[in-house]
Design a protein around this motif. Structure first.
Motif, PDB file in Angstrom:
ATOM      1  N   UNK A  32      37.442  45.424  45.452  1.00  0.00           N
ATOM      2  CA  UNK A  32      37.752  44.829  46.754  1.00  0.00           C
ATOM      3  C   UNK A  32      36.923  45.488  47.844  1.00  0.00           C
ATOM      4  N   UNK A  33      36.729  46.803  47.751  1.00  0.00           N
ATOM      5  CA  UNK A  33      35.926  47.517  48.738  1.00  0.00           C
ATOM      6  C   UNK A  33      34.472  47.042  48.699  1.00  0.00           C
ATOM      7  N   UNK A  34      33.961  46.754  47.503  1.00  0.00           N
ATOM      8  CA  UNK A  34      32.599  46.245  47.396  1.00  0.00           C
ATOM      9  C   UNK A  34      32.427  44.919  48.119  1.00  0.00           C
ATOM     10  N   UNK A  35      33.501  44.118  48.152  1.00  0.00           N
ATOM     11  CA  UNK A  35      33.425  42.812  48.815  1.00  0.00           C
ATOM     12  C   UNK A  35      33.796  42.884  50.284  1.00  0.00           C
ATOM     13  N   UNK A  47      27.850  39.794  47.948  1.00  0.00           N
ATOM     14  CA  UNK A  47      29.311  39.909  47.864  1.00  0.00           C
ATOM     15  C   UNK A  47      29.949  38.967  46.842  1.00  0.00           C
ATOM     16  N   UNK A  48      29.392  37.771  46.556  1.00  0.00           N
ATOM     17  CA  UNK A  48      30.035  36.908  45.554  1.00  0.00           C
ATOM     18  C   UNK A  48      30.196  37.567  44.183  1.00  0.00           C
ATOM     19  N   UNK A  49      29.326  38.526  43.874  1.00  0.00           N
ATOM     20  CA  UNK A  49      29.443  39.197  42.585  1.00  0.00           C
ATOM     21  C   UNK A  49      30.761  39.956  42.503  1.00  0.00           C
ATOM     22  N   UNK A  50      31.074  40.702  43.570  1.00  0.00           N
ATOM     23  CA  UNK A  50      32.331  41.443  43.580  1.00  0.00           C
ATOM     24  C   UNK A  50      33.527  40.509  43.556  1.00  0.00           C
ATOM     25  N   UNK A  51      33.448  39.391  44.290  1.00  0.00           N
ATOM     26  CA  UNK A  51      34.546  38.434  44.300  1.00  0.00           C
ATOM     27  C   UNK A  51      34.740  37.796  42.922  1.00  0.00           C
ATOM     28  N   UNK A  52      33.623  37.530  42.233  1.00  0.00           N
ATOM     29  CA  UNK A  52      33.717  36.967  40.888  1.00  0.00           C
ATOM     30  C   UNK A  52      34.393  37.960  39.940  1.00  0.00           C
ATOM     31  N   UNK A  53      34.077  39.247  40.087  1.00  0.00           N
ATOM     32  CA  UNK A  53      34.714  40.272  39.250  1.00  0.00           C
ATOM     33  C   UNK A  53      36.211  40.378  39.548  1.00  0.00           C
ATOM     34  N   UNK A  54      36.586  40.211  40.807  1.00  0.00           N
ATOM     35  CA  UNK A  54      38.015  40.206  41.154  1.00  0.00           C
ATOM     36  C   UNK A  54      38.708  39.035  40.466  1.00  0.00           C
ATOM     37  N   UNK A  55      38.067  37.854  40.495  1.00  0.00           N
ATOM     38  CA  UNK A  55      38.632  36.702  39.804  1.00  0.00           C
ATOM     39  C   UNK A  55      38.753  36.932  38.305  1.00  0.00           C
ATOM     40  N   UNK A  56      37.755  37.577  37.706  1.00  0.00           N
ATOM     41  CA  UNK A  56      37.823  37.892  36.271  1.00  0.00           C
ATOM     42  C   UNK A  56      38.987  38.824  35.979  1.00  0.00           C
ATOM     43  N   UNK A  57      39.222  39.784  36.851  1.00  0.00           N
ATOM     44  CA  UNK A  57      40.348  40.699  36.660  1.00  0.00           C
ATOM     45  C   UNK A  57      41.682  39.962  36.738  1.00  0.00           C
ATOM     46  N   UNK A 101      45.214  34.820  44.161  1.00  0.00           N
ATOM     47  CA  UNK A 101      43.820  34.573  44.523  1.00  0.00           C
ATOM     48  C   UNK A 101      43.609  34.712  46.024  1.00  0.00           C
ATOM     49  N   UNK A 102      44.522  34.138  46.813  1.00  0.00           N
ATOM     50  CA  UNK A 102      44.399  34.234  48.273  1.00  0.00           C
ATOM     51  C   UNK A 102      44.499  35.682  48.733  1.00  0.00           C
ATOM     52  N   UNK A 103      45.443  36.406  48.150  1.00  0.00           N
ATOM     53  CA  UNK A 103      45.651  37.798  48.559  1.00  0.00           C
ATOM     54  C   UNK A 103      44.446  38.674  48.223  1.00  0.00           C
ATOM     55  N   UNK A 104      43.956  38.590  46.995  1.00  0.00           N
ATOM     56  CA  UNK A 104      42.937  39.538  46.545  1.00  0.00           C
ATOM     57  C   UNK A 104      41.513  39.096  46.856  1.00  0.00           C
ATOM     58  N   UNK A 105      41.249  37.803  46.849  1.00  0.00           N
ATOM     59  CA  UNK A 105      39.878  37.326  47.054  1.00  0.00           C
ATOM     60  C   UNK A 105      39.594  37.039  48.519  1.00  0.00           C
ATOM     61  N   UNK A 106      40.583  36.492  49.236  1.00  0.00           N
ATOM     62  CA  UNK A 106      40.336  36.079  50.611  1.00  0.00           C
ATOM     63  C   UNK A 106      40.799  37.107  51.641  1.00  0.00           C
ATOM     64  N   UNK A 107      42.004  37.684  51.454  1.00  0.00           N
ATOM     65  CA  UNK A 107      42.580  38.519  52.509  1.00  0.00           C
ATOM     66  C   UNK A 107      42.228  39.999  52.367  1.00  0.00           C
ATOM     67  N   UNK A 108      42.414  40.590  51.231  1.00  0.00           N
ATOM     68  CA  UNK A 108      42.278  42.036  51.073  1.00  0.00           C
ATOM     69  C   UNK A 108      40.883  42.571  51.370  1.00  0.00           C
ATOM     70  N   UNK A 109      39.796  41.835  51.097  1.00  0.00           N
ATOM     71  CA  UNK A 109      38.482  42.365  51.473  1.00  0.00           C
ATOM     72  C   UNK A 109      38.315  42.616  52.964  1.00  0.00           C
ATOM     73  N   UNK A 110      39.183  42.050  53.800  1.00  0.00           N
ATOM     74  CA  UNK A 110      39.084  42.240  55.242  1.00  0.00           C
ATOM     75  C   UNK A 110      40.041  43.313  55.743  1.00  0.00           C
ATOM     76  N   UNK A 111      40.792  43.932  54.857  1.00  0.00           N
ATOM     77  CA  UNK A 111      41.725  44.986  55.230  1.00  0.00           C
ATOM     78  C   UNK A 111      41.172  46.329  54.773  1.00  0.00           C
ATOM     79  N   UNK A 360      34.869  56.290  52.004  1.00  0.00           N
ATOM     80  CA  UNK A 360      34.743  56.659  53.412  1.00  0.00           C
ATOM     81  C   UNK A 360      34.559  55.436  54.288  1.00  0.00           C
ATOM     82  N   UNK A 361      33.699  54.517  53.854  1.00  0.00           N
ATOM     83  CA  UNK A 361      33.422  53.333  54.680  1.00  0.00           C
ATOM     84  C   UNK A 361      34.657  52.466  54.833  1.00  0.00           C
ATOM     85  N   UNK A 362      35.455  52.321  53.758  1.00  0.00           N
ATOM     86  CA  UNK A 362      36.653  51.486  53.850  1.00  0.00           C
ATOM     87  C   UNK A 362      37.720  52.147  54.702  1.00  0.00           C
TER      88      UNK A 362
END
Length: 1114
Positions: A32-35, A47-57, A101-111, A360-362
């Motif tokens: 999630x931090x990568x995205x 960033x789509x690569x990280x999102x695709x990996x989140x979907x795979x998980x 999907x909404x929580x992990x792919x759309x919302x959490x990358x912005x938190x 650190x960045x997150x």
């Protein structure tokens, strides 16, 4: 030492559960931090690569569930759910998958990462509400009512603080408001995931028929529903991911142009996440089945969330302090200034450490705004309060888990409401998925009522040592479960021994024969070992012979029934019928019949559970077992009401080449065959030497009554009397009962040690197995409908197995022909003709010679074939060396089979030494699958027992000491001195009893009447009708000839087809390019005839199925 090993095992499991949960959550948060927009580890376009990996998980566990459900649907009976049930389940699955999907792919990358760590604890909100409703409807759960209420309040407070945090930070940021709203909505939708956990209790305490039918339908149609639910999860997750990427102005085409270093980082993170999630789920199951719920399951999962927080936050604080120290006080820098330096000053080419930068960045993402230090501190406390309230809320909602008491060998489906685990939030899914309606200590005592176990052993011509084995085992169980101990009341038992043909005619009177005398002496001797005195014995004359009752030291009884074949029918099946009707008919049901005669309510009497809680442990007269093995079988029947019988792992004992062969044969049979039957269908034969049967199953329609059928046709003698245990299991399966296998329940029994006795035994087993398999296969349609554990694919698997067994002689001939081709360098067709000549001659001789002569010839040929098998082994290795490749079908098959056997033995570490018996097993394959098969088929008309018939009287010279492997002997040799002092009394008892003239105790009139009626109806000795015997011998011979004609014609067709294909190999064979070890073409081709290829392929698939089933079972 054992206690230390137990502590080490528990500690190891707890550490693995904790560590795998920590790795799973950390790696997912790093994805999630990568995205995250503020993370520069990946450029924005990647960033789509990280999102695709989140979907795979998210969908990984759904893929596993889909495959598992497909497997179970194929090999178990599966029913289609009602439309309303399917619609409701799929609706909830849609909500959950969309929310995840909404929580992990759309919302959490912005938190920020701190919020992401803790927001998963908020997914317990719906579970808290449903648990509250369930506890209000079930009064016995009220002790968990207040924690549930406070847990719900704490979770809601956490959501309020979470919303306030991001609104107060920047109320003008509309995008952040959207992300916060999506995060809250997504987490609430995810919390619908465990709705089934509470609906069962709600429906049980509700008058709603809809809820009741819904829960029943979900249970019955579980496999089909999980196929649909896993598919909808995969589809919804893919749709959300695929739709969000373009909406976020990202491009999928970047997937093909990611730099190699970033690819490795992402691959490592997603690999760690998937593997650690699966490991955490598996070891969590291990912890529950080890009955270490608190120490190895609940506590590690509670601590995992805190540990993730510490792992991600503390290093950043340490880096901050190190940075301040490096300035030597020249500049007064706060954490906000450090964040600017740490994030903006990093080299975006990732030459520094990647993970510290990502953390650190997150963590610094929310510190880069122009807030004062006081505002930053306020937000920090608000964020900490959110995390704390969510975590405490999860703990309070799952507080009831601390009071759970998991029973031994409890199945996964009884531990968890869903087979699916959530890889994205592994610890929350495991805690909330644990069944809320699992019984607590109080209800488990109420539910698991005491059971009655009858140990029923049949004896005939057992030796002194064999009798000693079983009697010591019975006395061991008496010591393990004292009858008079009030603290131990889970089960009581009584040992029943049925001694066939116990009397002999001496001087116009009936006396106990030497075998029966030995049994009395063994009981006397073993009693002296466990208690230094002569046993209290009761002697009763009965309509069937005599009865000896011995009260063991701890209050349990041994009842020996000495059968006189002049009064009652003898042989093993009739002894079993005798104890079935006596124990279940007389001792169990007569009292209910009497109460019914007195006018008691018949419907109330039918509700009695005594027949459900009465078990019969079938034993042979030489079985050696431990109390723990009996307990494992009792637990299996006690927990699973539809299990009619359960068997353990049988270990053959003895010495010599015949026993060495059987040791590995038994190992393979249990490791692979029985395990596969248990997993993908149902065990077809529960051996009579050590199996536990449920009285209710035996008393079912067409089981005990049909089992008592007298053989009137030729096929009856083969199916009914040659393998009585397999036929009894066939009857149970037809009535819909399940037969199971418990690999941890060990028992030892003596195996035939000489060639002749082994051939006699397998002659009975082979004919009986084939007869019962044909019976089952002929009833496939009926059984698959009536028995939920048996499906048509499973019966096809059995059909392929019996076809393989039928074609075994021809297959061995082909194997020998192949070795002759290589060794003698002759044409393959000629080698096939040569290989067929010896078995064909032996087949002809078997029809003309006596049984003993046939066995002698088989022994000579077996030795010759053993040497030939050495050549076969060398020839296979030689062919691989000569061809400079192992990539031929035969080589691949041999190597893969070897690897499978080695892995299988390694997975059974306590039995790994049995792998060394594989050598005598391999060289005996022609004797076992060619000569023995021919002997069994030709002598099918011989329905005598064959074993123990020619042994000398066991009582002529009893050994002065017990067998050395018995633990009860150690330190108790002084008991024998006391026995010698009572020798005269013992001899006096013997002489009084065997003369049949003693002052017998009163035999109850009603029981005497029962025995007389039973003997008249079922057990009356068969008349010695020579004419009828001759007629039946002719019918058996005709049946033998018909079966043999079909059997050997099939083998002949197989050989002829192979012979023709070899003659025209240039045009009718399959040509495969030969590859060397480097997988390079050599220019030559390997020729394989299509029939052999299909058979090898089918055999390989069968072995792979057994291997996978074994892995699943372990």
């Amino acid at each position: 030492m054992i206690k230390l090993l137990k502590i080490i095992s528990l500690f190891a499991v707890a550490v693995i559960v904790f560590g795998s949960a920590l790795c799973s959550k950390t790696s997912f948060l790093l994805l999630i931090t990568l995205s995250n927009e503020g993370t520069k580890t990946l450029p924005p376009e990647q960033k789509p690569v990280a999102l695709l990996c989140i979907g795979c998980s998210l969908i990984a566990s759904s893929v596993f569930l889909f495959l598992k459900s497909i497997w179970k649907s194929c090999y178990k009976t599966s029913k289609l759910p009602r439309k309303t049930t399917a619609a409701l389940v799929l609706f909830f699955e849609f909500l959950v998958s969309a929310g995840a999907s909404i929580l992990t792919i759309m919302a959490m990358p912005h938190l920020d990462i701190v919020t992401n760590v803790t927001i998963f604890n908020g997914v317990a909100v719906i579970s808290a509400i449903l648990q509250l409703v369930a506890q209000c409807s079930a009064k016995q759960r009220n002790r968990f009512l207040m924690p549930c209420i406070f847990g719900l309040i704490f979770i809601l407070i956490g959501y309020v603080l979470f919303v306030l945090l991001y609104i107060m930070k920047d109320s003008s940021n509309n995008k952040m408001t959207i992300w916060v709203g999506l995060a809250v909505g997504g987490s609430i939708l995810v919390s619908f995931n465990w709705w089934e956990n509470y609906f069962q209790i709600i429906s049980d305490n509700s008058s709603s028929t809809f809820l009741g039918n819904l829960c029943k339908d979900i249970t019955k149609c579980q496999n089909i529903l999980q196929i649909f639910s896993s598919l909808i999860r995969i589809v919804v997750t893919a749709c959300v991911t695929g739709a969000y990427i373009p909406l976020a102005k990202m491009n999928w085409s970047i997937l093909t142009s990611i730099p190699s270093r970033e690819t490795k980082i992402i691959a490592i993170i997603i690999g760690v996440q998937l593997i650690s999630s699966a490991l955490c789920h598996w070891f969590a199951l291990v912890a529950c089945k080890m009955r270490a719920l608190r120490r190895c399951f609940i506590l590690p999962l509670y601590l995992a969330s805190l540990a993730v927080m510490a792992l991600l936050v503390i290093p950043v604080i340490v880096y901050y302090q190190d940075y301040r120290t490096s300035l030597n006080g020249t500049t007064n820098i706060n954490f906000t200034d450090y964040c600017k330096v740490a994030v903006d000053g990093r080299n975006q080419n990732l030459k520094d450490s990647v993970l510290p930068y990502m953390r650190t960045s997150s963590l610094c993402a929310y510190r880069l705004n122009s807030y004062s230090q006081d505002e930053h501190d306020f937000f920090f406390y608000l964020r900490s309060g959110t995390a704390l309230f969510w975590w405490i809320g999860l703990v309070l909602v799952t507080l009831h888990l601390w009071k759970l008491n998991v029973h031994r060998i409890q199945r996964t489906q009884d531990l968890f409401i869903r087979r699916l685990y959530e890889g994205a939030f592994i610890e929350q899914s495991l805690l909330l998925n644990t069944r809320f309606d699992i019984h607590t200590k109080e209800t488990i005592r109420k539910y698991f009522e005491p059971v009655m176990v009858y140990l029923c052993a049949t004896m005939w011509h057992e030796t002194y040592e064999e009798m000693m084995n079983i009697i010591i085992s019975i006395f061991r169980l008496d010591k393990y479960r004292p009858k008079e101990d009030p603290k131990i009341n889970d089960f009581t038992f009584e040992a029943q021994i049925y001694f066939d043909d116990a009397f002999e005619h001496v001087e116009e009177s009936r006396h106990l024969n030497e075998y029966a005398k030995n049994l009395v002496q063994v009981i006397q001797e073993v009693y002296g070992i466990f208690k230094n005195q002569v046993p209290d014995q009761k002697i009763i004359q009965t309509p069937y012979g005599g009865r000896l009752i011995v009260n063991m030291p701890q209050g349990n009884n041994i009842v020996v029934h000495f059968k006189d074949k002049e009064h009652i029918r003898h042989k093993k099946r009739w002894s079993q019928i005798m104890y079935l009707y006596y124990l279940l008919g007389w001792k169990l049901m007569t009292k209910y019949y009497i109460r019914c005669q007195r006018g008691e309510d018949e419907q109330e009497l039918k509700k009695q559970k005594e027949k459900h809680n009465t078990y019969i442990l079938a034993l042979d007269g030489d079985t050696d077992f431990q109390p723990a093995s009996v307990m494992l079988l009792i637990d299996r029947l006690r927990i699973y009401p539809r299990v009619g019988a359960a068997c353990g792992r049988i270990h053959p004992t003895g010495s010599g080449p015949a026993v060495w062969f059987q040791k590995f044969e038994y190992a393979l049979s249990h490791w692979l065959q029985k395990t596969a039957e248990h997993v993908i269908g149902c065990v077809l034969c529960s051996p009579g030497c050590f199996s536990l049967f449920r009285a209710e199953a035996l008393m079912d329609d067409n089981v005990m009554k049909t089992y008592s059928t007298k053989s009137t046709e030729a096929r009856h003698y083969i199916q009914y009397d040659q393998g009585e245990d397999r036929w009894l299991c066939t009857l149970l399966l037809k009535q819909g009962w399940r037969v199971e296998y418990n690999a941890a329940s060990d028992a030892h029994t003596n195996a035939p040690m000489d060639f002749k006795e082994l051939y006699h035994q397998r002659r009975r087993w082979g004919a009986s197995t084939m007869a019962n398999m044909v019976d089952l296969l002929g009833s496939t349609k009926i059984i698959s409908k009536r028995n939920p554990s048996i499906s048509k694919p499973f019966m096809f698997y059995q059909f392929f197995g019996i076809i393989s067994a039928i074609l075994a002689p021809a297959t061995i001939c082909l194997l020998i022909a192949g070795s002759l081709t290589f060794v003698l360098n002759i044409n393959s067709a000629a080698a096939l003709v040569i290989s067929v000549i010896p078995p064909a001659i032996y087949l002809g001789l078997c029809f003309k010679l006596k049984s003993d002569t046939q066995i002698t010839i088989a022994a000579i040929l077996g030795v010759c074939y053993a040497f030939l098998m050495l050549l076969v082994t060398i020839s296979i290795i030689g062919s691989m060396v000569k061809a400079k490749t192992i990539l031929t079908p035969s080589s691949i098959l041999i190597i893969s089979m070897s690897i499978i056997y080695i892995i299988t033995a390694a997975i059974h570490p306590q039995e790994f030494h049995l792998l060394f018996y594989s050598f005598p097993y391999i060289i005996c394959i022609p004797s076992a699958y060619l000569l023995l098969t021919i002997y069994s088929m030709v002598n099918m008309n011989n329905v005598s027992w064959g074993t123990r018939e020619t042994k000398p009287a066991a009582g002529t010279a009893p050994p002065p000491a017990l067998t050395p492997q018995m633990k009860t002997q150690k330190g108790k040799r002084s008991a024998f001195l006391l026995l010698h002092s009572h020798l005269l009394l013992f001899i006096l008892f013997h002489e009084i009893y065997i003369s049949y003239i003693c002052s017998q105790r009163h035999f109850p009139t009603e029981e005497k009447k029962f025995w007389e009626e039973l003997q008249k109806k079922y057990l009356e000795p068969l008349p010695d009708d020579k004419e009828k015997q001759k007629k039946m011998a002719n019918e058996l011979r005709e049946l033998r000839n018909k079966v043999n004609f079909v059997f050997f014609m099939l083998n002949a067709f197989w050989l002829v087809a192979t012979f023709i294909l070899q003659l025209f190999s240039d045009t009718l064979s399959i040509k495969i390019p030969k590859l060397n070890i480097q997988f390079q073409k050599t220019g030559d081709d390997i020729q394989i005839d299509p029939i052999a290829f299909m058979f090898i392929l089918g055999f390989a698939v069968s072995v792979v199925i057994q291997f996978l089933a074994m892995l699943y079972h372990r």
